[in-house]
Design a protein around this motif. Structure first.
Motif, PDB file in Angstrom:
ATOM      1  N   SER A 150       2.980  10.724  10.652  1.00 30.76           N
ATOM      2  CA  SER A 150       2.654   9.673   9.691  1.00 30.76           C
ATOM      3  C   SER A 150       2.705   8.371  10.475  1.00 30.76           C
ATOM      4  N   ARG A 151       1.783   7.445  10.146  1.00 21.89           N
ATOM      5  CA  ARG A 151       1.666   6.237  10.970  1.00 21.89           C
ATOM      6  C   ARG A 151       1.250   5.051  10.106  1.00 21.89           C
ATOM      7  N   ALA A 152       1.765   3.867  10.487  1.00 19.95           N
ATOM      8  CA  ALA A 152       1.327   2.608   9.896  1.00 19.95           C
ATOM      9  C   ALA A 152       1.046   1.640  11.042  1.00 19.95           C
ATOM     10  N   VAL A 153      -0.030   0.864  10.902  1.00 21.20           N
ATOM     11  CA  VAL A 153      -0.454  -0.063  11.953  1.00 21.20           C
ATOM     12  C   VAL A 153      -0.534  -1.470  11.364  1.00 21.20           C
ATOM     13  N   PHE A 154      -0.036  -2.452  12.128  1.00 19.52           N
ATOM     14  CA  PHE A 154      -0.018  -3.846  11.696  1.00 19.52           C
ATOM     15  C   PHE A 154      -0.573  -4.724  12.812  1.00 19.52           C
ATOM     16  N   ASP A 155      -1.372  -5.716  12.451  1.00 24.47           N
ATOM     17  CA  ASP A 155      -1.974  -6.619  13.432  1.00 24.47           C
ATOM     18  C   ASP A 155      -1.616  -8.065  13.129  1.00 24.47           C
ATOM     19  N   ASN A 156      -1.498  -8.844  14.206  1.00 28.72           N
ATOM     20  CA  ASN A 156      -1.310 -10.288  14.131  1.00 28.72           C
ATOM     21  C   ASN A 156      -2.128 -10.864  15.282  1.00 28.72           C
ATOM     22  N   SER A 188       0.859  -1.169   0.000  1.00 28.89           N
ATOM     23  CA  SER A 188       0.000   0.000   0.000  1.00 28.89           C
ATOM     24  C   SER A 188       0.897   1.221   0.000  1.00 28.89           C
ATOM     25  N   SER A 189       0.317   2.320  -0.383  1.00 26.38           N
ATOM     26  CA  SER A 189       1.088   3.546  -0.437  1.00 26.38           C
ATOM     27  C   SER A 189       0.146   4.726  -0.292  1.00 26.38           C
ATOM     28  N   SER A 190       0.590   5.737   0.425  1.00 29.71           N
ATOM     29  CA  SER A 190      -0.191   6.963   0.511  1.00 29.71           C
ATOM     30  C   SER A 190       0.763   8.113   0.742  1.00 29.71           C
ATOM     31  N   ILE A 229       8.720   4.844   5.766  1.00 27.53           N
ATOM     32  CA  ILE A 229       8.068   6.114   6.056  1.00 27.53           C
ATOM     33  C   ILE A 229       9.111   7.173   5.754  1.00 27.53           C
ATOM     34  N   ASN A 230       8.825   7.945   4.704  1.00 28.09           N
ATOM     35  CA  ASN A 230       9.792   8.889   4.150  1.00 28.09           C
ATOM     36  C   ASN A 230      11.109   8.162   3.910  1.00 28.09           C
ATOM     37  N   ASP A 231      12.202   8.575   4.512  1.00 31.75           N
ATOM     38  CA  ASP A 231      13.503   7.957   4.249  1.00 31.75           C
ATOM     39  C   ASP A 231      13.871   6.883   5.275  1.00 31.75           C
ATOM     40  N   LYS A 232      12.962   6.520   6.158  1.00 29.98           N
ATOM     41  CA  LYS A 232      13.238   5.510   7.186  1.00 29.98           C
ATOM     42  C   LYS A 232      12.631   4.166   6.765  1.00 29.98           C
ATOM     43  N   ASP A 282       2.930  21.178   4.617  1.00 30.52           N
ATOM     44  CA  ASP A 282       3.735  22.394   4.720  1.00 30.52           C
ATOM     45  C   ASP A 282       4.989  22.332   3.855  1.00 30.52           C
ATOM     46  N   GLY A 283       4.826  21.865   2.620  1.00 28.39           N
ATOM     47  CA  GLY A 283       5.960  21.824   1.709  1.00 28.39           C
ATOM     48  C   GLY A 283       6.716  20.519   1.745  1.00 28.39           C
ATOM     49  N   ASP A 284       6.592  19.722   2.800  1.00 31.03           N
ATOM     50  CA  ASP A 284       7.232  18.417   2.860  1.00 31.03           C
ATOM     51  C   ASP A 284       6.227  17.374   2.404  1.00 31.03           C
ATOM     52  N   VAL A 285       6.715  16.243   1.954  1.00 34.46           N
ATOM     53  CA  VAL A 285       5.825  15.165   1.566  1.00 34.46           C
ATOM     54  C   VAL A 285       6.039  14.005   2.522  1.00 34.46           C
ATOM     55  N   ALA A 286       4.984  13.607   3.205  1.00 38.42           N
ATOM     56  CA  ALA A 286       5.045  12.461   4.099  1.00 38.42           C
ATOM     57  C   ALA A 286       4.518  11.261   3.334  1.00 38.42           C
ATOM     58  N   THR A 287       5.292  10.188   3.268  1.00 37.27           N
ATOM     59  CA  THR A 287       4.852   8.996   2.554  1.00 37.27           C
ATOM     60  C   THR A 287       4.937   7.774   3.451  1.00 37.27           C
TER      61      THR A 287
END
Length: 170
Positions: free
Chosen positions: A92-98, A35-37, A57-60, A42-47
């Motif tokens: 910016s956040r990503a969530v994962f479940d198991n 997935s991607s969003s 997430i961005n460069d991490k 404010d001029g930066d792009v969070a991905t």
């Protein structure tokens, strides 16, 4: 003659519908998901991008352990981070479940560079995990949150235990 023209027109319309339906599909092979969003903040792009067990997430970059699936409904980019010390900070956040286990990876940025993180829980301890100097906090139910500053951003990883944080930061 009119009948042939009518049949050709019907065939062309059917062909156009079929091509547009096929191009709208997202093909997924095996058990990997992606997935991607992104959003401008404010001029930066969070991905937030996730594919084949790797979250970016961005460069991490983070390694999500096997068995976890992404909850796309909880993925966020460019939300207000609700930091009293920096009201312009974005999250910016990503969530994962198991099953009943959950991993939350947060990336917090601000207009100015963030230089430190102040722990919220009294049981916080300074810790180095896979070369990242940060703060490990433990919730009452045993879950942990590891927070560290990297490149002027705060990275937070919430997971079932410290061993899972260690896997994510490999």
């Amino acid at each position: 003659m009119k009948r042939k023209i009518m049949l050709i027109l019907i065939a062309l319309v059917t062909l156009c519908l079929a091509v547009s339906a096929v191009s709208a599909w997202e093909f997924s092979f095996g058990s990997s998901s992606s997935s991607s969003s992104s959003v401008s903040t404010d001029g930066d792009v969070a991905t937030v991008d996730y594919k084949d067990g790797v979250l970016k997430i961005n460069d991490k970059q983070f390694k999500i352990p096997n068995g976890y699936t992404q909850d796309d409904n909880l993925t966020a980019t460019g939300e207000n981070a609700n930091m009293s010390s920096n009201p312009d900070a974005k999250l910016s956040r990503a969530v994962f479940d198991n099953g009943d286990k959950r991993i939350v990876v947060k990336y917090i940025s601000a207009k100015g560079e963030i230089t430190s993180y102040v722990a919220e829980m009294p049981n916080a301890q300074n810790k180095t995990i896979n070369g990242h100097d940060g703060t490990l906090e433990t919730y009452d139910d045993g879950r942990v949150r590891f927070s560290y500053v990297d490149g002027g951003k705060i990275i937070q990883i919430e997971s079932p235990d410290e061993a899972t944080v260690n896997e994510i930061l490999k």
